[in-house]
Design an enzyme around this catalytic site. Structure first.
Site, PDB file in Angstrom:
ATOM      1  N   PHE A 112      -5.411  14.087   4.659  1.00 31.39           N
ATOM      2  CA  PHE A 112      -5.009  12.953   5.492  1.00 31.39           C
ATOM      3  C   PHE A 112      -3.736  12.332   4.909  1.00 31.39           C
ATOM      4  O   PHE A 112      -3.608  12.231   3.680  1.00 31.39           O
ATOM      5  CB  PHE A 112      -6.103  11.879   5.480  1.00 31.39           C
ATOM      6  N   GLY A 113      -2.841  11.871   5.754  1.00 31.26           N
ATOM      7  CA  GLY A 113      -1.726  11.072   5.240  1.00 31.26           C
ATOM      8  C   GLY A 113      -0.424  11.279   5.978  1.00 31.26           C
ATOM      9  O   GLY A 113      -0.120  12.376   6.448  1.00 31.26           O
ATOM     10  N   HIS A 134       0.837  -1.209   0.000  1.00 33.29           N
ATOM     11  CA  HIS A 134       0.000   0.000   0.000  1.00 33.29           C
ATOM     12  C   HIS A 134       0.869   1.256   0.000  1.00 33.29           C
ATOM     13  O   HIS A 134       1.291   1.740   1.052  1.00 33.29           O
ATOM     14  CB  HIS A 134      -0.884  -0.042   1.252  1.00 33.29           C
ATOM     15  N   ASP A 160       0.956   2.358   3.863  1.00 34.57           N
ATOM     16  CA  ASP A 160       0.039   3.438   3.444  1.00 34.57           C
ATOM     17  C   ASP A 160       0.822   4.750   3.329  1.00 34.57           C
ATOM     18  O   ASP A 160       0.347   5.813   3.766  1.00 34.57           O
ATOM     19  CB  ASP A 160      -1.155   3.580   4.396  1.00 34.57           C
ATOM     20  N   HIS A 174       1.380   5.187  -1.892  1.00 35.35           N
ATOM     21  CA  HIS A 174       0.890   6.234  -2.803  1.00 35.35           C
ATOM     22  C   HIS A 174       2.102   6.884  -3.470  1.00 35.35           C
ATOM     23  O   HIS A 174       2.872   7.574  -2.808  1.00 35.35           O
ATOM     24  CB  HIS A 174       0.067   7.271  -2.036  1.00 35.35           C
ATOM     25  N   LEU A 175       2.250   6.631  -4.769  1.00 29.47           N
ATOM     26  CA  LEU A 175       3.401   7.206  -5.498  1.00 29.47           C
ATOM     27  C   LEU A 175       3.027   8.520  -6.175  1.00 29.47           C
ATOM     28  O   LEU A 175       3.898   9.237  -6.659  1.00 29.47           O
ATOM     29  CB  LEU A 175       3.935   6.208  -6.534  1.00 29.47           C
ATOM     30  N   ARG A 176       1.706   8.796  -6.253  1.00 25.32           N
ATOM     31  CA  ARG A 176       1.190  10.111  -6.690  1.00 25.32           C
ATOM     32  C   ARG A 176       1.364  10.449  -8.168  1.00 25.32           C
ATOM     33  O   ARG A 176       0.853  11.469  -8.608  1.00 25.32           O
ATOM     34  CB  ARG A 176       1.813  11.253  -5.875  1.00 25.32           C
ATOM     35  N   ASP A 192      -9.086   2.986  -3.001  1.00 22.98           N
ATOM     36  CA  ASP A 192      -8.498   3.483  -1.752  1.00 22.98           C
ATOM     37  C   ASP A 192      -8.601   5.003  -1.626  1.00 22.98           C
ATOM     38  O   ASP A 192      -8.377   5.743  -2.578  1.00 22.98           O
ATOM     39  CB  ASP A 192      -7.028   3.075  -1.646  1.00 22.98           C
ATOM     40  N   ASN A 209      -5.799   8.843   7.643  1.00 24.36           N
ATOM     41  CA  ASN A 209      -7.045   8.116   7.466  1.00 24.36           C
ATOM     42  C   ASN A 209      -6.753   6.628   7.267  1.00 24.36           C
ATOM     43  O   ASN A 209      -6.018   6.300   6.329  1.00 24.36           O
ATOM     44  CB  ASN A 209      -7.780   8.666   6.233  1.00 24.36           C
TER      45      ASN A 209
HETATM   46  N1  LIG Z   1      -4.366   7.271   4.147  1.00 19.52           N
HETATM   47  C1  LIG Z   1      -4.363   8.576   4.072  1.00 19.52           C
HETATM   48  O1  LIG Z   1      -4.375   9.219   5.133  1.00 19.52           O
HETATM   49  N2  LIG Z   1      -4.353   9.220   2.902  1.00 19.52           N
HETATM   50  C2  LIG Z   1      -4.477   8.630   1.590  1.00 19.52           C
HETATM   51  C3  LIG Z   1      -5.887   8.437   1.161  1.00 19.52           C
HETATM   52  C4  LIG Z   1      -6.772   7.868   2.189  1.00 19.52           C
HETATM   53  O2  LIG Z   1      -6.725   6.646   2.397  1.00 19.52           O
HETATM   54  O3  LIG Z   1      -7.549   8.610   2.780  1.00 19.52           O
HETATM   55  C5  LIG Z   1      -3.826   9.524   0.547  1.00 19.52           C
HETATM   56  O4  LIG Z   1      -3.843   9.154  -0.624  1.00 19.52           O
HETATM   57  O5  LIG Z   1      -3.298  10.576   0.926  1.00 19.52           O
END
Ligand SMILES: NC(=O)N[C@@H](CC(=O)O)C(=O)O
Length: 430
Positions: free
Chosen positions: A325-326, A62, A307, A64-66, A154, A280
């Protein structure tokens, strides 16, 4: 590519049950030999791993490479360098990019950039719904043909049970899992932190545990109905762990992951309105943490995933309620998790299993990751010093996302080298 000999380390490979002093030889990108005597003759670059642990490279289910779309937060190049520094040799990229990864063209684009620029292996997760809008199914068949490992919206749950049922039927036909973010949107709406005393003190709306538990229960019911594989993301509540444990004993094909931050940090970290602690699902309570640890120990929770959710300083430099969030998590994952080892709550081999063999099982063999160090396996290896102490300095992250609530914290446990397919992709000091 040089042949490598990793010498003197404590080899921990949960998949093959090895935990002891062994050397490893790497040739042609593969594990060529493991032993405690003379390696096969050859010209090796020797890495002295005395006092260190040598394990299969970590696999992050999990990340996020954006890219595409949010390259100011992270790129495939910077995110995979952060992964290498964290000891990860495979990352599974989440599809909440812009455009979202909901068709073959975007999957091919990411593969193409990764081929040229990634430091470690990039696997992809495709969207469940077109544009992540929760209305109609994304192009499952063509994304599967392009190599995705599963489907997820996600950032949100699939909003209707009907769409999720349809998604599960298609995914089951393709032999791939639905990878679900568990959050009832109507219960979580407007929520900023865990619902409870901290939310009340901060004057912020809360996200109750029930927002997660309700979706976990729904999804398990649909997995039972359809026979599909269901993988549950970033589980954070005691109730969810209980539901997953029960579903497994009922024979439902469900797996689950937990993040290092949900295992080690509590909601109190938000008391200073630090937006870097806004994530989140939200950081919850010690009761939840105890249940997550219990879940790792008894197998209710299969894997640990970061994540990794990088954001810019500007994104996070605002009122708590406006911040995204993140947490940027790849580079602090190991040090955070080893806190649980150093205080005796989890054994080191179990943590390694949850970062290697377990995610490899969820991904499945056909995607080329084994999560083990068997002879002939791809040479994906991490070397780390479990006792080396360091101070988290986000300014030194390889990730563009410096959004961590751990800035200035002392962590014990540091990656010193990461080898992906036989190439040294990170070496301390380089
Ligand atoms: N986990 C996170 O806090 N952020 C995630 C998206 C998400 O799951 O809310 C994100 O892509 O930034």
């Amino acid at each position: 590519m040089k042949n490598l000999l990793i010498h003197n380390g404590r080899l921990i490979d949960p998949a093959s049950g090895i935990d002891g002093q062994f050397d490893i030889a790497v040739a042609g990108g593969k594990i060529a030999w493991i032993g405690d005597n003379q390696p096969p003759a050859g010209d090796y670059e020797v890495i002295d791993a005395a006092g260190q642990v040598v394990a299969p490279g970590f696999i992050d289910l999990h990340t996020h490479l954006r890219q595409p779309g949010f390259e100011n937060k992270e790129t495939i190049a910077t995110g995979t360098r952060a992964a290498a520094r964290g000891g990860f040799t495979t990352v599974c990229a989440m599809p909440n990019t812009s455009p979202a990864v909901d068709n073959r063209t975007v999957v091919d684009y990411v593969n193409c950039v990764a081929f040229g620029e990634a430091a470690v292996r990039v696997l992809q997760i495709g969207c469940v719904s077109k544009g992540r809008k929760g209305e109609s199914l994304a192009e499952f068949g063509e994304m599967a043909a392009a190599g995705v490992i599963g489907f997820s919206d996600d950032g949100s749950s699939v909003p209707t049970s009907r769409l999720l049922k349809q998604a599960m039927e298609y995914a089951a036909g393709l032999g791939l899992p639905i990878i679900e973010h568990c959050e009832d949107a109507s219960l979580a709406d407007g929520g900023q932190v865990n619902e409870g005393i901290v939310a009340t003190r901060l004057g912020l709306a809360g996200i109750p545990n029930a927002a997660e538990d309700a979706i976990v229960a729904r999804d398990i019911a649909l997995a039972k109905l359809t026979g599909a594989r269901l993988h549950l993301c970033h589980i954070s509540t005691r109730g969810a762990v209980d539901l997953i444990r029960q579903a497994k004993s009922d024979g439902v094909k469900v797996t689950a992951e937990v993040t290092p931050h949900h295992l080690t940090l509590t909601e109190e970290l938000c008391l200073g309105y630090d937006t870097n602690a806004k994530v989140n699902p939200p950081l919850r309570t010690q009761t939840d943490i105890d249940a997550l640890i219990e879940g790792l120990l008894d197998g209710a929770i299969d894997a640990i995933a970061t994540d990794h959710a990088p954001h810019t300083a500007n994104d996070k430099c605002c009122e708590f309620a406006l911040a995204p969030f993140g947490i940027s998590g790849l580079e602090t994952a190991l040090g955070s998790l080893l806190r649980l080892v150093h205080c005796g709550k989890l054994p080191l081999p179990l943590i390694i299993e949850k970062l290697t063999a377990a995610p490899a099982r969820i991904i499945g063999k056909k995607h080329g990751v084994t999560g083990s160090l068997g002879v002939g396996d791809p040479a994906d290896i991490v070397i780390f010093d479990p006792d080396a102490e360091w101070t988290v300095d986000p300014g030194k992250f390889a990730s563009r996302g410096r959004n961590t609530p751990l800035a200035g914290e002392r962590l014990k446990g540091k990656v010193t080298a990461t080898i992906c397919r036989g190439n040294t992709v990170y070496r301390e000091g380089n």
